[in-house]
Design a protein around this motif. Structure first.
Motif, PDB file in Angstrom:
ATOM      1  N   ASN A 139       0.825  -1.205   0.000  1.00 34.31           N
ATOM      2  CA  ASN A 139       0.000   0.000   0.000  1.00 34.31           C
ATOM      3  C   ASN A 139       0.859   1.255   0.000  1.00 34.31           C
ATOM      4  OD1 ASN A 139      -2.041   1.860   0.189  1.00 34.31           O
ATOM      5  ND2 ASN A 139      -2.918   1.051   2.077  1.00 34.31           N
ATOM      6  N   PHE A 140       0.760   2.057  -1.065  1.00 32.81           N
ATOM      7  CA  PHE A 140       1.541   3.295  -1.169  1.00 32.81           C
ATOM      8  C   PHE A 140       1.158   4.286  -0.074  1.00 32.81           C
ATOM      9  CE2 PHE A 140       2.028   7.631  -2.894  1.00 32.81           C
ATOM     10  CZ  PHE A 140       3.402   7.638  -3.117  1.00 32.81           C
ATOM     11  N   SER A 141      -0.090   4.272   0.355  1.00 29.59           N
ATOM     12  CA  SER A 141      -0.520   5.194   1.419  1.00 29.59           C
ATOM     13  C   SER A 141       0.203   4.931   2.727  1.00 29.59           C
ATOM     14  CB  SER A 141      -2.036   5.068   1.637  1.00 29.59           C
ATOM     15  OG  SER A 141      -2.750   5.452   0.486  1.00 29.59           O
ATOM     16  N   GLU A 142       0.713   3.712   2.907  1.00 29.37           N
ATOM     17  CA  GLU A 142       1.477   3.371   4.102  1.00 29.37           C
ATOM     18  C   GLU A 142       2.979   3.346   3.811  1.00 29.37           C
ATOM     19  OE1 GLU A 142      -0.091  -0.257   5.613  1.00 29.37           O
ATOM     20  OE2 GLU A 142      -2.113   0.560   5.925  1.00 29.37           O
ATOM     21  N   LYS A 143       3.385   4.055   2.744  1.00 29.14           N
ATOM     22  CA  LYS A 143       4.793   4.263   2.382  1.00 29.14           C
ATOM     23  C   LYS A 143       5.506   2.950   2.049  1.00 29.14           C
ATOM     24  CE  LYS A 143       5.136   8.502   5.139  1.00 29.14           C
ATOM     25  NZ  LYS A 143       5.862   9.250   6.205  1.00 29.14           N
ATOM     26  N   LYS A 144       4.780   2.052   1.389  1.00 29.94           N
ATOM     27  CA  LYS A 144       5.393   0.815   0.930  1.00 29.94           C
ATOM     28  C   LYS A 144       5.983   1.026  -0.460  1.00 29.94           C
ATOM     29  CE  LYS A 144       3.926  -1.346   4.600  1.00 29.94           C
ATOM     30  NZ  LYS A 144       4.853  -1.785   5.680  1.00 29.94           N
ATOM     31  N   TYR A 145       7.120   0.378  -0.719  1.00 31.09           N
ATOM     32  CA  TYR A 145       7.822   0.540  -1.981  1.00 31.09           C
ATOM     33  C   TYR A 145       7.383  -0.520  -2.991  1.00 31.09           C
ATOM     34  CZ  TYR A 145      11.143   4.087  -0.378  1.00 31.09           C
ATOM     35  OH  TYR A 145      11.720   5.256   0.067  1.00 31.09           O
ATOM     36  N   VAL A 146       7.308  -0.102  -4.258  1.00 31.31           N
ATOM     37  CA  VAL A 146       6.970  -1.041  -5.327  1.00 31.31           C
ATOM     38  C   VAL A 146       8.004  -2.148  -5.399  1.00 31.31           C
ATOM     39  CG1 VAL A 146       6.727  -1.274  -7.831  1.00 31.31           C
ATOM     40  CG2 VAL A 146       5.689   0.677  -6.647  1.00 31.31           C
ATOM     41  N   ARG A 147       9.261  -1.794  -5.235  1.00 27.46           N
ATOM     42  CA  ARG A 147      10.331  -2.797  -5.319  1.00 27.46           C
ATOM     43  C   ARG A 147      10.146  -3.886  -4.264  1.00 27.46           C
ATOM     44  NH1 ARG A 147      16.750  -1.551  -5.928  1.00 27.46           N
ATOM     45  NH2 ARG A 147      17.557  -3.613  -5.414  1.00 27.46           N
ATOM     46  N   ALA A 177     -10.109  -2.327  -8.928  1.00 23.74           N
ATOM     47  CA  ALA A 177      -9.365  -1.604  -9.949  1.00 23.74           C
ATOM     48  C   ALA A 177      -7.995  -1.361  -9.319  1.00 23.74           C
ATOM     49  CB  ALA A 177     -10.068  -0.312 -10.342  1.00 23.74           C
ATOM     50  N   TYR A 178      -7.252  -0.354  -9.778  1.00 25.07           N
ATOM     51  CA  TYR A 178      -5.993  -0.080  -9.078  1.00 25.07           C
ATOM     52  C   TYR A 178      -5.769   1.415  -8.929  1.00 25.07           C
ATOM     53  CZ  TYR A 178      -3.295   0.656 -13.496  1.00 25.07           C
ATOM     54  OH  TYR A 178      -2.800   1.111 -14.696  1.00 25.07           O
ATOM     55  N   ARG A 179      -4.755   1.763  -8.184  1.00 22.27           N
ATOM     56  CA  ARG A 179      -4.534   3.129  -7.741  1.00 22.27           C
ATOM     57  C   ARG A 179      -3.977   4.009  -8.867  1.00 22.27           C
ATOM     58  NH1 ARG A 179      -3.135   5.189  -2.221  1.00 22.27           N
ATOM     59  NH2 ARG A 179      -2.251   7.246  -2.488  1.00 22.27           N
ATOM     60  N   TRP A 180      -4.403   5.263  -8.863  1.00 22.36           N
ATOM     61  CA  TRP A 180      -3.915   6.248  -9.827  1.00 22.36           C
ATOM     62  C   TRP A 180      -2.592   6.831  -9.309  1.00 22.36           C
ATOM     63  CZ3 TRP A 180      -6.758   8.087 -14.269  1.00 22.36           C
ATOM     64  CH2 TRP A 180      -6.112   9.113 -14.971  1.00 22.36           C
ATOM     65  N   SER A 181      -1.533   6.062  -9.469  1.00 18.61           N
ATOM     66  CA  SER A 181      -0.198   6.492  -9.044  1.00 18.61           C
ATOM     67  C   SER A 181      -0.224   6.935  -7.583  1.00 18.61           C
ATOM     68  CB  SER A 181       0.308   7.601  -9.965  1.00 18.61           C
ATOM     69  OG  SER A 181       1.625   7.981  -9.642  1.00 18.61           O
ATOM     70  N   ARG A 182       0.200   8.157  -7.297  1.00 18.65           N
ATOM     71  CA  ARG A 182       0.298   8.637  -5.916  1.00 18.65           C
ATOM     72  C   ARG A 182      -1.048   9.071  -5.351  1.00 18.65           C
ATOM     73  NH1 ARG A 182       1.025  12.531  -9.486  1.00 18.65           N
ATOM     74  NH2 ARG A 182       0.279  14.644  -9.055  1.00 18.65           N
ATOM     75  N   LEU A 183      -2.053   9.237  -6.199  1.00 20.33           N
ATOM     76  CA  LEU A 183      -3.342   9.767  -5.770  1.00 20.33           C
ATOM     77  C   LEU A 183      -4.259   8.653  -5.277  1.00 20.33           C
ATOM     78  CD1 LEU A 183      -4.027  12.263  -8.705  1.00 20.33           C
ATOM     79  CD2 LEU A 183      -2.973  12.751  -6.489  1.00 20.33           C
ATOM     80  N   PRO A 184      -5.050   8.907  -4.244  1.00 20.27           N
ATOM     81  CA  PRO A 184      -6.011   7.893  -3.762  1.00 20.27           C
ATOM     82  C   PRO A 184      -7.268   7.870  -4.627  1.00 20.27           C
ATOM     83  CG  PRO A 184      -6.136   9.844  -2.389  1.00 20.27           C
ATOM     84  CD  PRO A 184      -5.021  10.099  -3.376  1.00 20.27           C
ATOM     85  N   ARG A 185      -7.079   7.619  -5.913  1.00 19.92           N
ATOM     86  CA  ARG A 185      -8.167   7.548  -6.876  1.00 19.92           C
ATOM     87  C   ARG A 185      -8.036   6.234  -7.648  1.00 19.92           C
ATOM     88  NH1 ARG A 185      -8.381  11.320  -3.967  1.00 19.92           N
ATOM     89  NH2 ARG A 185      -8.566  13.530  -4.477  1.00 19.92           N
ATOM     90  N   TYR A 186      -9.062   5.920  -8.444  1.00 21.71           N
ATOM     91  CA  TYR A 186      -9.029   4.694  -9.242  1.00 21.71           C
ATOM     92  C   TYR A 186      -8.384   4.952 -10.597  1.00 21.71           C
ATOM     93  CZ  TYR A 186     -12.451   2.658  -6.021  1.00 21.71           C
ATOM     94  OH  TYR A 186     -13.097   2.183  -4.913  1.00 21.71           O
ATOM     95  N   ASN A 187      -7.693   3.922 -11.088  1.00 16.89           N
ATOM     96  CA  ASN A 187      -7.376   3.814 -12.504  1.00 16.89           C
ATOM     97  C   ASN A 187      -8.044   2.532 -12.978  1.00 16.89           C
ATOM     98  OD1 ASN A 187      -6.400   3.897 -15.066  1.00 16.89           O
ATOM     99  ND2 ASN A 187      -4.277   3.509 -14.534  1.00 16.89           N
ATOM    100  N   THR A 188      -8.954   2.646 -13.933  1.00 16.79           N
ATOM    101  CA  THR A 188      -9.728   1.486 -14.374  1.00 16.79           C
ATOM    102  C   THR A 188      -9.123   0.853 -15.622  1.00 16.79           C
ATOM    103  OG1 THR A 188     -11.231   2.991 -15.549  1.00 16.79           O
ATOM    104  CG2 THR A 188     -11.864   2.286 -13.334  1.00 16.79           C
ATOM    105  N   ALA A 189      -7.813   1.042 -15.854  1.00 20.51           N
ATOM    106  CA  ALA A 189      -7.145   0.306 -16.931  1.00 20.51           C
ATOM    107  C   ALA A 189      -7.214  -1.190 -16.664  1.00 20.51           C
ATOM    108  CB  ALA A 189      -5.693   0.760 -17.064  1.00 20.51           C
ATOM    109  N   VAL A 190      -7.339  -1.572 -15.405  1.00 20.46           N
ATOM    110  CA  VAL A 190      -7.687  -2.938 -15.001  1.00 20.46           C
ATOM    111  C   VAL A 190      -8.920  -2.822 -14.119  1.00 20.46           C
ATOM    112  CG1 VAL A 190      -6.982  -4.981 -13.724  1.00 20.46           C
ATOM    113  CG2 VAL A 190      -5.305  -3.762 -15.127  1.00 20.46           C
ATOM    114  N   LEU A 191      -9.972  -3.532 -14.492  1.00 21.23           N
ATOM    115  CA  LEU A 191     -11.223  -3.455 -13.737  1.00 21.23           C
ATOM    116  C   LEU A 191     -11.841  -4.843 -13.679  1.00 21.23           C
ATOM    117  CD1 LEU A 191     -13.567  -1.810 -12.409  1.00 21.23           C
ATOM    118  CD2 LEU A 191     -14.567  -1.639 -14.705  1.00 21.23           C
ATOM    119  N   HIS A 192     -12.063  -5.329 -12.469  1.00 16.47           N
ATOM    120  CA  HIS A 192     -12.767  -6.594 -12.278  1.00 16.47           C
ATOM    121  C   HIS A 192     -14.058  -6.330 -11.524  1.00 16.47           C
ATOM    122  CE1 HIS A 192     -13.539 -10.841 -11.527  1.00 16.47           C
ATOM    123  NE2 HIS A 192     -13.798 -10.520 -10.274  1.00 16.47           N
TER     124      HIS A 192
END
Length: 633
Positions: free
Chosen positions: A211-219, A512-527
């Motif tokens: 979770n990026f909101s909890e300062k977790k790294y993608v790596r 769906a998944y997160r819009w980069s740093r913003l707490p919004r949706y990106n629906t490029a993947v949507l289930h």
């Protein structure tokens, strides 16, 4: 009597060698509060415009008389700075129409159209159907007096209550789980193993580590994804105990617990008070009987009819190398069993549905559109290979017809013709009506618009300068229509599959998944689940907002209604691992390959081309489920 001047021990003015009359005379001669200023009037030479402005000298004198010389001067100075800032801000905002501040997310008017009882019913339906297999909290604002029964999670101790005294968690009544330790077995150690059929991903664990909101790294998230799925066979001494990294589990067979919940009882409701009234009458949302959650081990066949494994993709215009790459990556990564003489009876084979909109987004298909579509696909070198009989049960080309699709959605069929179809984030593109259309047919056409490259006539994006904005807006709506009508997962055409989605299919919730740093949706993947309560809510709400399906607007719908947990916002590390780096985030600990721009996917910078983890497909964001290269050509 002391020397003339102000006494230092008092903030009030005192005059020595003077009487009260002289003091009053001194105050009387203070300058006025406002002073006139004469301004020329453009085009008028005989007259001038006279306006009154605050008198800075009077303001300063008054502040000194009231608060003393030092404090008064300081107050006057900061007041002057405040006036300058406010003036500059208003000038910046309203001086020209070309300079507009973006609307703040929290300041937008509410999109909520349902009462609290309807929102409770939506939550109950989704939970009872097994679409919330999560231990995470539910919004206390919903006002549940009794914790909803959740067949998607195992029993646990009694859930707690929030500060308001209402339930903020669900009560598990579902089957037990066994978390898997996945490793490659001898004779196949060079390759990662396929996921176990029927396995399920625990997205609660994923959120804890990603979770990026909890300062977790993608790596670090990708390392957890690799290790937990057995995708990384290398020895890592520093890892230690990896029990907390196990995120794939198997559900035991149905234990006989009552897993169906046909709606809340009267005691579980909280009557909506006046504070939840929306301002206009909205009929109660009609919902079918909740589904019964069935673990994989109790299914009569590997495929669950309530949870079809269908990947949807939407494409406009001639078929190109972009959708070709997406289909090829699907065939390469998913367990289709095409290499076997007979399909494995224990495997639920996923399918890929490519929806083709052959003409401009605003055009009406002709009666022979299906035949014309397949004729074009046969002649197209990128599409024709997938028409081979070998792929007939896996890859399906389907014609997109806007009228047919919208009429197939019960929540839309009676009202969509009275709305603007091309609405994105409140920006509406008007489509002129074709005078030759039949009476009662309100679907517009772009056939009479002059110019073949007009925005209304574009059929697909050939470059960044000829971006087909209309089709993009149509696809924003199409993905929700397809998932709601048929179930499954929608992906944008600029997507590359990176690993088998077997365990992700096992998770029954919507995401769906997160819009980069913003707490919004990106629906490029949507289930989303077929004919779900969440889908009904989204379509009913979109109708009240002029059919706006932009991801940012969808974020407002779920946030205003406290339904965000039902459409889980997954970290972009799972589907879009480079996004944060391209926006200059987490570059102190980047994932591999280290992309600072999406173009790097097509032309790797020389300085990064020798990175060990970037060599070949095996090192490309390993652990992620897919990669989204954001429509670059």
């Amino acid at each position: 009597m002391s020397s003339p001047g102000y006494f230092r021990d008092s903030s009030l003015p005192k005059y020595s060698n003077s009487s009260a009359v002289q003091e009053k005379l001194g105050l009387r001669h203070l300058s006025p509060w406002f002073v006139p200023v004469s301004l020329p009037i453009p085009g008028v030479q005989t007259r001038r415009l006279r306006i009154y402005l605050p008198n800075a000298r009077r303001l300063h004198t008054s502040s000194v008389l009231r608060f003393g010389r030092r404090l008064g001067s300081a107050i006057f100075f900061f007041g002057f700075l405040l006036v300058v800032f406010v003036t500059f801000a208003f000038t910046k905002r309203f001086a020209t129409r070309s300079k507009k501040w973006p609307r703040p997310f929290i300041g937008d008017p509410s999109t909520l159209i349902f009462e609290r009882e309807d929102l409770q019913r939506i939550w109950h339906w989704e939970i009872a159907s097994g679409h919330y297999p999560s231990r995470r909290s539910i919004p206390e604002q919903l006002g549940f007096r009794v914790p909803p029964r959740n067949p998607g999670i195992p029993p646990r101790r009694s859930p707690s209550r929030g500060p308001l005294g209402f339930a903020n968690a669900t009560r598990g009544i579902g089957p037990r789980r066994t978390y898997l330790e996945i490793k490659s077995k001898p004779r196949n150690t060079a390759y990662p193993p396929r996921p176990v059929p029927g396995s399920v991903v625990d997205l609660d664990v994923i959120m804890d580590h990603c979770n990026f909101s909890e300062k977790k790294y993608v790596r670090d998230c990708l390392e957890v994804l690799r290790a937990g799925a057995g995708l990384d066979a290398g020895n890592r001494l520093r890892r230690g105990n990896l029990d907390k990294w196990k995120y794939i589990y198997m559900e035991h067979a149905d234990t006989g617990n009552p897993t169906s919940n046909h709606g809340p009882t009267a005691s579980e409701h909280v009557n909506a008070d006046s504070s939840t009234h929306i301002g206009f009458e909205t009929p109660p949302i009609p919902l079918p009987t909740p589904l019964k959650h069935k673990p994989y081990a109790s299914l009569p066949s590997p495929c669950d009819p309530d949870n079809p494994r269908v990947f949807h993709m939407f494409w406009t215009g001639p078929f190109t190398d972009k959708p070709y790459s997406a289909i090829m990556s699907f065939l390469y990564t998913q367990n289709t069993g095409l290499h076997l003489k007979e399909p494995d009876p224990a495997i639920c084979r996923p399918e890929f549905w490519m929806w083709i909109n052959p003409g401009p987004a605003a055009a009406v298909p002709n009666p022979s559109a299906v035949r014309d579509m397949f004729d074009e696909l046969k002649k197209n070198p990128w599409a024709s290979p997938f028409l081979h009989p070998r792929f007939k049960d896996v890859v399906h080309f389907k014609l997109w017809n806007t009228t047919e699709q919208l009429d197939g959605v019960p929540e839309l069929k009676d009202e969509w013709r009275n709305r603007d179809l091309f609405n994105s984030g409140g920006n509406i593109i008007a489509v002129p009506q074709d005078k030759t259309t039949k009476e009662g047919d309100t679907e517009g056409t772009a056939s009479k618009v002059v110019g073949s490259d007009n925005i209304l006539n574009r059929a697909g994006s050939k470059s960044s300068s000829t971006y087909d904005r209309m089709s993009v807006i149509l696809s924003d709506m199409a993905r929700f229509v397809l998932c709601h009508r048929f179930g499954g997962t929608y992906l944008d055409a600029d997507t590359i599959f990176l690993r088998d989605w077997e365990d992700l299919w096992g998770w029954k919730g919507a995401f769906a998944y997160r819009w980069s740093r913003l707490p919004r949706y990106n629906t490029a993947v949507l289930h989303m689940n077929k004919n779900s309560a969440l889908g009904s809510f989204l379509f009913k709400t979109a109708l009240r907002n002029d059919l706006d399906f932009h991801p940012m607007t969808i974020s407002r719908y779920t946030k205003d209604a406290h339904l965000e947990p039902l459409l889980l916002r997954l970290p972009d590390a799972l589907f879009d691992s480079a996004w944060l780096n391209t926006e200059n985030y987490q570059r102190d600990r980047p994932p591999q390959p280290y992309f600072t721009a999406f173009e790097d996917f097509f032309e790797t910078p020389v300085v990064n081309s020798a990175a060990p983890h970037a060599i070949g497909f095996d090192g490309f964001f390993k652990g992620a489920y897919s990669y989204h290269f954001h429509n670059f050509w």
